[in-house]
Write a protein that holds these residues in place. Sequence first.
Motif, mmCIF file in Angstrom:
data_model
loop_
_atom_site.group_PDB
_atom_site.id
_atom_site.type_symbol
_atom_site.label_atom_id
_atom_site.label_comp_id
_atom_site.label_asym_id
_atom_site.label_seq_id
_atom_site.Cartn_x
_atom_site.Cartn_y
_atom_site.Cartn_z
ATOM 1 N N GLU A 1 -25.580 3.323 -5.375
ATOM 2 C CA GLU A 1 -26.511 3.286 -4.252
ATOM 3 C C GLU A 1 -25.952 3.998 -3.018
ATOM 4 O OE1 GLU A 1 -28.879 -0.876 -5.138
ATOM 5 O OE2 GLU A 1 -26.830 -0.974 -4.351
ATOM 6 N N VAL A 2 -24.644 3.861 -2.793
ATOM 7 C CA VAL A 2 -24.005 4.584 -1.695
ATOM 8 C C VAL A 2 -24.188 6.078 -1.915
ATOM 9 C CG1 VAL A 2 -21.798 5.179 -0.606
ATOM 10 C CG2 VAL A 2 -22.342 2.783 -1.104
ATOM 11 N N GLY A 3 -23.947 6.515 -3.142
ATOM 12 C CA GLY A 3 -24.111 7.926 -3.472
ATOM 13 C C GLY A 3 -25.525 8.415 -3.258
ATOM 14 N N GLU A 4 -26.496 7.594 -3.640
ATOM 15 C CA GLU A 4 -27.902 7.962 -3.437
ATOM 16 C C GLU A 4 -28.217 8.077 -1.948
ATOM 17 O OE1 GLU A 4 -29.937 4.905 -5.598
ATOM 18 O OE2 GLU A 4 -29.408 5.761 -7.544
ATOM 19 N N GLN A 5 -27.645 7.191 -1.156
ATOM 20 C CA GLN A 5 -27.872 7.229 0.294
ATOM 21 C C GLN A 5 -27.235 8.479 0.903
ATOM 22 O OE1 GLN A 5 -30.031 5.924 1.880
ATOM 23 N NE2 GLN A 5 -29.409 4.819 3.694
ATOM 24 N N VAL A 6 -26.030 8.820 0.458
ATOM 25 C CA VAL A 6 -25.371 10.041 0.936
ATOM 26 C C VAL A 6 -26.232 11.250 0.585
ATOM 27 C CG1 VAL A 6 -23.372 11.563 0.592
ATOM 28 C CG2 VAL A 6 -23.033 9.102 0.887
ATOM 29 N N GLN A 7 -26.726 11.274 -0.637
ATOM 30 C CA GLN A 7 -27.555 12.397 -1.067
ATOM 31 C C GLN A 7 -28.839 12.497 -0.231
ATOM 32 O OE1 GLN A 7 -29.610 12.340 -4.976
ATOM 33 N NE2 GLN A 7 -28.494 14.278 -5.344
ATOM 34 N N ARG A 8 -29.485 11.351 0.029
ATOM 35 C CA ARG A 8 -30.702 11.354 0.857
ATOM 36 C C ARG A 8 -30.427 11.939 2.240
ATOM 37 N NH1 ARG A 8 -31.100 5.995 -0.310
ATOM 38 N NH2 ARG A 8 -32.085 5.712 -2.299
ATOM 39 N N LEU A 9 -29.353 11.469 2.862
ATOM 40 C CA LEU A 9 -29.015 11.954 4.202
ATOM 41 C C LEU A 9 -28.660 13.440 4.189
ATOM 42 C CD1 LEU A 9 -26.908 8.927 5.450
ATOM 43 C CD2 LEU A 9 -29.110 9.665 6.372
ATOM 44 N N ARG A 10 -27.904 13.843 3.183
ATOM 45 C CA ARG A 10 -27.501 15.253 3.081
ATOM 46 C C ARG A 10 -28.722 16.153 2.922
ATOM 47 N NH1 ARG A 10 -27.138 18.571 -0.988
ATOM 48 N NH2 ARG A 10 -27.196 16.997 -2.620
ATOM 49 N N VAL B 1 -18.119 15.630 -3.474
ATOM 50 C CA VAL B 1 -19.420 15.139 -2.996
ATOM 51 C C VAL B 1 -20.323 14.832 -4.184
ATOM 52 C CG1 VAL B 1 -21.500 15.705 -1.672
ATOM 53 C CG2 VAL B 1 -19.248 16.333 -0.792
ATOM 54 N N SER B 2 -20.294 15.694 -5.181
ATOM 55 C CA SER B 2 -21.089 15.455 -6.384
ATOM 56 C C SER B 2 -20.715 14.124 -7.028
ATOM 57 C CB SER B 2 -20.896 16.600 -7.373
ATOM 58 O OG SER B 2 -21.622 16.375 -8.555
ATOM 59 N N LYS B 3 -19.414 13.841 -7.108
ATOM 60 C CA LYS B 3 -18.952 12.571 -7.693
ATOM 61 C C LYS B 3 -19.392 11.385 -6.849
ATOM 62 C CE LYS B 3 -15.016 14.473 -10.160
ATOM 63 N NZ LYS B 3 -13.559 14.574 -10.242
ATOM 64 N N VAL B 4 -19.316 11.514 -5.523
ATOM 65 C CA VAL B 4 -19.785 10.438 -4.640
ATOM 66 C C VAL B 4 -21.265 10.188 -4.892
ATOM 67 C CG1 VAL B 4 -20.280 9.818 -2.230
ATOM 68 C CG2 VAL B 4 -18.044 10.772 -2.837
ATOM 69 N N GLU B 5 -22.054 11.256 -4.928
ATOM 70 C CA GLU B 5 -23.504 11.115 -5.096
ATOM 71 C C GLU B 5 -23.882 10.538 -6.452
ATOM 72 O OE1 GLU B 5 -25.396 14.822 -4.045
ATOM 73 O OE2 GLU B 5 -24.897 14.564 -1.914
ATOM 74 N N LEU C 1 -24.819 3.524 5.310
ATOM 75 C CA LEU C 1 -24.270 4.084 4.083
ATOM 76 C C LEU C 1 -23.766 3.028 3.101
ATOM 77 C CD1 LEU C 1 -22.324 7.010 5.725
ATOM 78 C CD2 LEU C 1 -24.269 7.241 4.188
ATOM 79 N N VAL C 2 -23.509 1.815 3.573
ATOM 80 C CA VAL C 2 -22.869 0.839 2.680
ATOM 81 C C VAL C 2 -23.558 -0.520 2.587
ATOM 82 C CG1 VAL C 2 -20.587 1.892 2.910
ATOM 83 C CG2 VAL C 2 -21.258 0.069 4.469
ATOM 84 N N ALA C 3 -24.479 -0.828 3.495
ATOM 85 C CA ALA C 3 -25.063 -2.173 3.517
ATOM 86 C C ALA C 3 -26.554 -2.141 3.209
ATOM 87 C CB ALA C 3 -24.838 -2.822 4.884
ATOM 88 N N ARG C 4 -26.994 -3.192 2.583
ATOM 89 C CA ARG C 4 -28.429 -3.348 2.309
ATOM 90 C C ARG C 4 -29.153 -3.693 3.599
ATOM 91 N NH1 ARG C 4 -29.010 -3.086 -2.834
ATOM 92 N NH2 ARG C 4 -27.435 -3.852 -4.257
ATOM 93 N N ASP C 5 -30.292 -3.061 3.819
ATOM 94 C CA ASP C 5 -31.051 -3.361 5.026
ATOM 95 C C ASP C 5 -32.015 -4.521 4.833
ATOM 96 O OD1 ASP C 5 -32.978 -2.175 3.457
ATOM 97 O OD2 ASP C 5 -33.417 -0.554 4.839
ATOM 98 N N ASP C 6 -32.092 -5.050 3.605
ATOM 99 C CA ASP C 6 -32.983 -6.180 3.358
ATOM 100 C C ASP C 6 -32.270 -7.524 3.492
ATOM 101 O OD1 ASP C 6 -31.420 -5.812 1.097
ATOM 102 O OD2 ASP C 6 -33.058 -6.098 -0.318
#
Length: 92
Positions: free
Chosen positions: A8-17, A38-42, A67-72
């Motif tokens: 999920e962190v990787g998905e968030q990084v990818q969204r922001l990027r 970066v690819s590995k992080v994503e 980047l690391v916490a759930r907003d719900d």
Amino acid sequence: MAFLTEQEVGEQVQRLRKAAGETQTAVGDMLGIGQSGVSKVERGERSLTGRELAVLAGHFGVPASVLVARDDAPVLLRAGDAGGEGGEAAGE
């Protein structure tokens, strides 16, 4: 506070990027980890270091928690914060 999984962190990084219109190469060069890092992080195959997290958050203009916490997760308010009652979770 509930934390995101590495995936999920990787998905968030990818969204922001992508929202910033940046390539993995550009972000990797900024972080000093290269495009493959970066690819590995994503893909959730590599964790971000604290420094990398701070650099990314600053670069994208977001709090590191984005980047690391759930907003719900419920947010607890202290007495006097945003008009909330002390100790009650927001929305309750």
